[in-house]
Design an enzyme around this catalytic site. Sequence first.
Site, PDB file in Angstrom:
ATOM      1  N   LYS A   1       3.002 -10.897  -2.471  1.00 24.97           N
ATOM      2  CA  LYS A   1       2.961 -10.704  -1.041  1.00 24.97           C
ATOM      3  C   LYS A   1       4.263 -11.142  -0.384  1.00 24.97           C
ATOM      4  CE  LYS A   1      -1.789 -12.298  -1.395  1.00 24.97           C
ATOM      5  NZ  LYS A   1      -2.598 -13.511  -1.242  1.00 24.97           N
ATOM      6  N   GLY A   2       5.028 -11.931  -1.109  1.00 26.34           N
ATOM      7  CA  GLY A   2       6.189 -12.591  -0.507  1.00 26.34           C
ATOM      8  C   GLY A   2       7.207 -11.660   0.132  1.00 26.34           C
TER       9      GLY A   2
ATOM     10  N   GLU B   1      12.659  -8.259  -3.254  1.00 22.39           N
ATOM     11  CA  GLU B   1      11.972  -9.531  -3.506  1.00 22.39           C
ATOM     12  C   GLU B   1      12.347 -10.558  -2.449  1.00 22.39           C
ATOM     13  OE1 GLU B   1       9.703 -11.013  -4.773  1.00 22.39           O
ATOM     14  OE2 GLU B   1       9.437 -10.781  -6.917  1.00 22.39           O
ATOM     15  N   ASP B   2      11.445 -11.485  -2.205  1.00 21.80           N
ATOM     16  CA  ASP B   2      11.780 -12.593  -1.322  1.00 21.80           C
ATOM     17  C   ASP B   2      12.613 -13.632  -2.060  1.00 21.80           C
ATOM     18  OD1 ASP B   2       9.534 -12.971  -2.890  1.00 21.80           O
ATOM     19  OD2 ASP B   2       8.560 -14.348  -1.516  1.00 21.80           O
TER      20      ASP B   2
ATOM     21  N   ASP C   1      13.221 -17.213  -8.624  1.00 21.45           N
ATOM     22  CA  ASP C   1      13.138 -18.627  -8.967  1.00 21.45           C
ATOM     23  C   ASP C   1      13.564 -18.749 -10.441  1.00 21.45           C
ATOM     24  OD1 ASP C   1      12.103 -21.301  -9.268  1.00 21.45           O
ATOM     25  OD2 ASP C   1      10.871 -20.939  -7.509  1.00 21.45           O
TER      26      ASP C   1
ATOM     27  N   LYS D   1      17.516 -18.978  -6.624  1.00 20.58           N
ATOM     28  CA  LYS D   1      17.768 -20.384  -6.988  1.00 20.58           C
ATOM     29  C   LYS D   1      18.496 -20.421  -8.328  1.00 20.58           C
ATOM     30  CE  LYS D   1      13.535 -22.390  -5.029  1.00 20.58           C
ATOM     31  NZ  LYS D   1      12.244 -22.996  -5.422  1.00 20.58           N
TER      32      LYS D   1
ATOM     33  N   PHE E   1      11.469 -26.507  -3.226  1.00 25.76           N
ATOM     34  CA  PHE E   1      10.379 -25.607  -2.877  1.00 25.76           C
ATOM     35  C   PHE E   1      10.528 -25.196  -1.413  1.00 25.76           C
ATOM     36  CE2 PHE E   1       6.114 -24.221  -1.841  1.00 25.76           C
ATOM     37  CZ  PHE E   1       5.851 -23.398  -2.916  1.00 25.76           C
ATOM     38  N   VAL E   2      10.555 -23.881  -1.173  1.00 25.10           N
ATOM     39  CA  VAL E   2      10.763 -23.395   0.191  1.00 25.10           C
ATOM     40  C   VAL E   2       9.590 -22.525   0.636  1.00 25.10           C
ATOM     41  CG1 VAL E   2      13.277 -23.508   0.249  1.00 25.10           C
ATOM     42  CG2 VAL E   2      12.182 -21.478  -0.707  1.00 25.10           C
TER      43      VAL E   2
ATOM     44  N   ASP F   1       5.025 -18.789   0.546  1.00 23.75           N
ATOM     45  CA  ASP F   1       3.880 -19.629   0.890  1.00 23.75           C
ATOM     46  C   ASP F   1       3.843 -20.933   0.106  1.00 23.75           C
ATOM     47  OD1 ASP F   1       3.219 -18.302  -1.647  1.00 23.75           O
ATOM     48  OD2 ASP F   1       1.241 -19.218  -1.380  1.00 23.75           O
TER      49      ASP F   1
ATOM     50  N   ARG G   1       3.489 -18.375   5.376  1.00 23.70           N
ATOM     51  CA  ARG G   1       4.198 -17.106   5.176  1.00 23.70           C
ATOM     52  C   ARG G   1       4.725 -16.557   6.491  1.00 23.70           C
ATOM     53  NH1 ARG G   1       3.171 -15.129  -0.102  1.00 23.70           N
ATOM     54  NH2 ARG G   1       1.111 -15.591  -0.928  1.00 23.70           N
TER      55      ARG G   1
HETATM   56  C1  PRP Z   1       7.021 -15.442  -5.978  1.00 24.95           C
HETATM   57  C2  PRP Z   1       8.125 -14.505  -5.534  1.00 24.95           C
HETATM   58  C3  PRP Z   1       8.515 -13.822  -6.797  1.00 24.95           C
HETATM   59  C4  PRP Z   1       8.261 -14.870  -7.852  1.00 24.95           C
HETATM   60  C5  PRP Z   1       9.560 -15.500  -8.238  1.00 24.95           C
HETATM   61  O1  PRP Z   1       5.830 -14.733  -5.943  1.00 24.95           O
HETATM   62  O2  PRP Z   1       7.689 -13.600  -4.556  1.00 24.95           O
HETATM   63  O3  PRP Z   1       7.738 -12.676  -7.038  1.00 24.95           O
HETATM   64  O4  PRP Z   1       7.384 -15.839  -7.298  1.00 24.95           O
HETATM   65  O5  PRP Z   1       9.382 -16.487  -9.205  1.00 24.95           O
HETATM   66  P1  PRP Z   1      10.054 -16.429 -10.652  1.00 24.95           P
HETATM   67  O6  PRP Z   1      11.471 -15.996 -10.481  1.00 24.95           O
HETATM   68  O7  PRP Z   1       9.956 -17.864 -11.131  1.00 24.95           O
HETATM   69  O8  PRP Z   1       9.263 -15.517 -11.514  1.00 24.95           O
HETATM   70  P2  PRP Z   1       4.405 -15.391  -6.172  1.00 24.95           P
HETATM   71  O9  PRP Z   1       3.994 -15.174  -7.585  1.00 24.95           O
HETATM   72  O10 PRP Z   1       4.415 -16.790  -5.641  1.00 24.95           O
HETATM   73  O11 PRP Z   1       3.439 -14.486  -5.328  1.00 24.95           O
HETATM   74  P3  PRP Z   1       3.450 -14.156  -3.751  1.00 24.95           P
HETATM   75  O12 PRP Z   1       4.676 -13.309  -3.507  1.00 24.95           O
HETATM   76  O13 PRP Z   1       2.188 -13.405  -3.546  1.00 24.95           O
HETATM   77  O14 PRP Z   1       3.497 -15.467  -3.011  1.00 24.95           O
END
Ligand code: PRP
Length: 184
Positions: free
Chosen positions: A47-48, A103-104, A107, A135, A156-157, A163, A169
């Site tokens: 959802k991000g 992507e948001d 990580d 990051k 953590f942001v 979220d 969000r």
């Molecule tokens: C977050 C973000 C990426 C992923 C990045 O999504 O939107 O998709 O984590 O992390 P990584 O590089 O360590 O794989 P999340 O799974 O939290 O779902 P969301 O977007 O629904 O919050």
Amino acid sequence: MDEKDMGTDLAKVLISKDEIDAKLAELAERIDADYRGEDVLIVGVLKGAVMVMADLARTLHTPVTMDWMAVSSYGMGTKSSGVVRILKDLDTDISGKHVLIVEDIIDSGLTLSWLLSNLRSRGPASLEICALLRKPDAAKVDIDVKYVGFDIPNEFVVGYGLDFAEKYRNLPFVGTLAPHVYGG
Ligand code: PRP
């Protein structure tokens, strides 16, 4: 929702709404130049990426079509599990299309690394990534990301789509949370 609505839950604003807007304008200019005359499908990762998709799409001059995928990589906490599964697949057949994943945040990079190979196997004409945040210190895999908004520290942001346990969000900025929010 803004800073005042956060009360004592907010530690600090890391990237303001104005900084996000300015960065999206820069990225959109590059994307417009790179895809001039092409049909582009932008794929948001739920959802991000909802906020970045909505704002980037409206900043672009390039006519785009939009599709969405939902994959899971995190539980309710703050650590990447490395486990990726599709919760919602694309509605579109991407073979022969110019696909830009939006992507948001990157990580560990595990989600995108998996997504790239999954989408590549469907035969798109091209496949690139646009991520608002990255990051570098958290990277577990190397990913070639063509469009990056901000490299940020390994904290953590939340906000602007990101979220903590599904909250925050709808903040217009990216910020960090006070320790008490995590139960600290
Ligand atoms: C977050 C973000 C990426 C992923 C990045 O999504 O939107 O998709 O984590 O992390 P990584 O590089 O360590 O794989 P999340 O799974 O939290 O779902 P969301 O977007 O629904 O919050």
